[in-house]
Design a protein around this motif. Structure first.
Motif, PDB file in Angstrom:
ATOM      1  N   VAL A  47       0.789  -1.391  -0.017  1.00 48.78           N
ATOM      2  CA  VAL A  47       0.034   0.004  -0.018  1.00 48.78           C
ATOM      3  C   VAL A  47       0.977   1.145  -0.010  1.00 48.78           C
ATOM      4  CG1 VAL A  47      -1.740   1.520   1.391  1.00 48.78           C
ATOM      5  CG2 VAL A  47      -1.971  -1.219   1.156  1.00 48.78           C
ATOM      6  N   GLY A  48       0.469   2.185  -0.758  1.00 50.25           N
ATOM      7  CA  GLY A  48       1.460   3.146  -1.015  1.00 50.25           C
ATOM      8  C   GLY A  48       0.917   4.609  -0.423  1.00 50.25           C
ATOM      9  N   LEU A  49       1.727   5.161   0.490  1.00 54.41           N
ATOM     10  CA  LEU A  49       1.087   6.321   1.165  1.00 54.41           C
ATOM     11  C   LEU A  49       1.964   7.652   0.737  1.00 54.41           C
ATOM     12  CD1 LEU A  49      -0.701   7.461   3.599  1.00 54.41           C
ATOM     13  CD2 LEU A  49       1.400   7.124   5.074  1.00 54.41           C
ATOM     14  N   VAL A  50       1.096   8.465  -0.071  1.00 50.07           N
ATOM     15  CA  VAL A  50       1.758   9.581  -0.927  1.00 50.07           C
ATOM     16  C   VAL A  50       1.255  10.917  -0.353  1.00 50.07           C
ATOM     17  CG1 VAL A  50       0.190   9.331  -2.490  1.00 50.07           C
ATOM     18  CG2 VAL A  50       2.243  10.193  -3.169  1.00 50.07           C
ATOM     19  N   ILE A 228      -3.193   2.741  -3.311  1.00 52.21           N
ATOM     20  CA  ILE A 228      -2.842   4.267  -3.138  1.00 52.21           C
ATOM     21  C   ILE A 228      -3.445   4.917  -2.058  1.00 52.21           C
ATOM     22  CG2 ILE A 228      -2.147   6.478  -4.196  1.00 52.21           C
ATOM     23  CD1 ILE A 228      -1.429   5.205  -6.719  1.00 52.21           C
ATOM     24  N   VAL A 229      -2.921   5.324  -0.899  1.00 55.25           N
ATOM     25  CA  VAL A 229      -3.597   6.197  -0.107  1.00 55.25           C
ATOM     26  C   VAL A 229      -3.108   7.837   0.013  1.00 55.25           C
ATOM     27  CG1 VAL A 229      -3.900   6.782   2.551  1.00 55.25           C
ATOM     28  CG2 VAL A 229      -4.055   4.362   1.427  1.00 55.25           C
ATOM     29  N   VAL A 230      -3.854   8.708  -0.521  1.00 51.62           N
ATOM     30  CA  VAL A 230      -3.125  10.051  -0.690  1.00 51.62           C
ATOM     31  C   VAL A 230      -3.434  10.888   0.573  1.00 51.62           C
ATOM     32  CG1 VAL A 230      -3.615  12.191  -1.945  1.00 51.62           C
ATOM     33  CG2 VAL A 230      -3.770   9.933  -3.126  1.00 51.62           C
ATOM     34  N   ARG A 235      -4.241  14.136   7.316  1.00 49.07           N
ATOM     35  CA  ARG A 235      -5.809  13.492   6.827  1.00 49.07           C
ATOM     36  C   ARG A 235      -5.718  12.725   5.732  1.00 49.07           C
ATOM     37  NH1 ARG A 235      -9.864  14.573  10.319  1.00 49.07           N
ATOM     38  NH2 ARG A 235      -9.509  16.431  11.928  1.00 49.07           N
ATOM     39  N   ILE A 236      -6.216  11.532   5.349  1.00 47.07           N
ATOM     40  CA  ILE A 236      -6.413  11.118   4.251  1.00 47.07           C
ATOM     41  C   ILE A 236      -7.488  11.522   3.267  1.00 47.07           C
ATOM     42  CG2 ILE A 236      -7.033   8.772   3.182  1.00 47.07           C
ATOM     43  CD1 ILE A 236      -5.921   7.209   5.654  1.00 47.07           C
ATOM     44  N   MET A 237      -7.067  11.992   2.212  1.00 50.51           N
ATOM     45  CA  MET A 237      -8.058  12.568   1.227  1.00 50.51           C
ATOM     46  C   MET A 237      -8.616  11.476   0.147  1.00 50.51           C
ATOM     47  SD  MET A 237      -7.622  16.017   1.547  1.00 50.51           S
ATOM     48  CE  MET A 237      -7.802  15.298   3.360  1.00 50.51           C
ATOM     49  N   GLU A 238      -7.875  10.381  -0.180  1.00 55.37           N
ATOM     50  CA  GLU A 238      -8.345   9.531  -1.001  1.00 55.37           C
ATOM     51  C   GLU A 238      -7.837   8.167  -1.006  1.00 55.37           C
ATOM     52  OE1 GLU A 238      -9.457   9.092  -5.865  1.00 55.37           O
ATOM     53  OE2 GLU A 238      -8.697  11.146  -4.987  1.00 55.37           O
ATOM     54  N   LYS A 239      -8.370   6.977  -1.247  1.00 60.59           N
ATOM     55  CA  LYS A 239      -7.767   5.936  -1.316  1.00 60.59           C
ATOM     56  C   LYS A 239      -8.693   5.159  -2.436  1.00 60.59           C
ATOM     57  CE  LYS A 239      -9.042   4.638   3.065  1.00 60.59           C
ATOM     58  NZ  LYS A 239      -9.277   3.774   4.270  1.00 60.59           N
ATOM     59  N   GLY A 240      -7.832   4.066  -3.017  1.00 61.14           N
ATOM     60  CA  GLY A 240      -8.094   3.331  -4.125  1.00 61.14           C
ATOM     61  C   GLY A 240      -7.213   2.510  -4.625  1.00 61.14           C
ATOM     62  N   PRO A 241      -7.507   1.253  -5.153  1.00 63.91           N
ATOM     63  CA  PRO A 241      -6.467   0.638  -6.343  1.00 63.91           C
ATOM     64  C   PRO A 241      -5.781   1.548  -7.023  1.00 63.91           C
ATOM     65  CG  PRO A 241      -8.877  -0.405  -6.043  1.00 63.91           C
ATOM     66  CD  PRO A 241      -8.792   0.948  -5.463  1.00 63.91           C
TER      67      PRO A 241
END
Length: 338
Positions: A47-50, A228-230, A235-241
């Motif tokens: 899982v990428g945290l960007v 990807i987790v943005v 705070r987390i803005m968006e998550k998705g494949p």
């Protein structure tokens, strides 16, 4: 570089619930580094945290390893709340949780040979000294693409990419279940970055590793990760494949990150997303949506309401008042083809 992924159990290996980390400064000031982060990572997935510098990515990674203590929240790892463990119990669990550091130059002790560096990690496993140790060190070096005879050399005798391979070998020495890779390729040349990313993917497949891959570069994360987790200002803005998020980014911050990433396609015409100013200070984050001060589609409600996380199905979620079911928002295109 995005296979369907290995088979996983129903329960994620790691689940974070309400992770919050504040740093208290002199004068009563508080750094809001991480706020109410919720995240699940399946076994065998990367899982990428960007996000930009100052988004809280590294703080999340270090808190998961309890290199820094959380202010609030839970981390359920393989059924156990790691944040609730005593310091004594945590020593045992640390063998299952490892880190690959950003800087391959400063993360290795220049006074020690490569064998001694890896040997320190093997001490925590209680592996007997002698031939068994030497064989295991040779095996680890070969696993990361180095020769067994490199064990007698010192860090200064290796290139940056080779040093990062040594750091990976050290992390693997204790046979961990979960690795935090904190900007593992940002200090490397582009050609070497690809080699290290391919190595991590190969190790994930061979060892069924689970990994949190932290980076400021969305193109690197998209290449290396299943999901990807943005993150922005804690705070987390968006998550998705990865593929879905790359093909159809929803949050304006995600679109801005993608617009700033280099694109090898010469036929693609870029419509730059307006992203003025710098990321605000986590000491005094904006009210409501923390991204609103730089958002091109912000409305008045964004200043007073923290956006709820909307589950959009298909593993996708977004925290934006203007994106999601029933939201009214204007077209916001990032790029188009000529």
């Amino acid at each position: 570089m995005h296979p369907e992924g290995p088979a996983v159990s129903d329960a994620p290996l790691l689940r974070i619930e309400g992770l919050t980390k504040h740093f208290h400064l002199p004068g009563g000031r508080v750094v809001h580094a991480v706020e109410d982060v919720n995240l699940a990572i399946d076994r065998g997935h990367i899982v990428g945290l960007v996000g930009e510098s100052g988004s809280g990515k590294t703080t999340v990674g270090r808190t998961l390893l309890r290199l820094t203590e959380p202010t609030a929240g839970r981390m359920i790892f393989d059924g156990t709340d790691v944040f609730a463990l005593s310091a004594r119990d945590m020593r045992v669990w640390r063998r299952r949780l490892q880190i690959i550091f950003q800087d391959p130059y400063s993360s290795l002790d220049p006074r020690l040979t490569i064998a001694a560096i890896i040997d320190e990690a093997l001490d925590t496993r209680g592996l007997p000294k002698g031939r068994a140790r030497r064989d295991r060190i040779a095996e680890l070096l070969e696993l990361v693409g180095l020769a067994a005879d490199h064990a007698t050399r010192y860090p200064h005798q290796f290139s940056g990419g080779q040093r990062q391979r040594i750091g990976i070998a050290r992390a693997l020495a204790v046979e961990p279940d979960f690795i935090v890779a904190d900007e593992p390729v940002s200090a490397l040349d582009v050609s070497v970055q690809a080699q290290v990313l391919n190595l991590l993917e190969d190790l994930r497949r061979r060892l069924n590793l689970t990994m949190l891959f932290i980076s400021h570069d969305l193109s690197v994360v998209e290449y290396a990760c299943d999901e990807i987790v943005v993150m922005y200002l804690g705070r987390i803005m968006e998550k998705g494949p990865s593929r879905a998020l790359r093909a159809d980014p929803l949050h304006p911050y995600t679109k801005a990150l993608l617009a700033s990433a280099p694109q090898p396609d010469p036929t693609r015409v870029r419509t730059h997303v307006p992203l003025a100013g710098d990321i605000p200070s986590p000491i005094s984050p904006p009210s409501g949506c923390v991204f609103r001060t730089r958002c091109p589609i912000a409305i008045a409600a964004c200043a007073t309401r923290i956006p709820p996380t909307r589950d959009l199905g298909g593993g996708r979620s977004v925290a934006c008042l203007r994106v999601g079911e029933g939201a009214d928002h204007p077209p916001f295109e990032m790029e188009a083809h000529a």
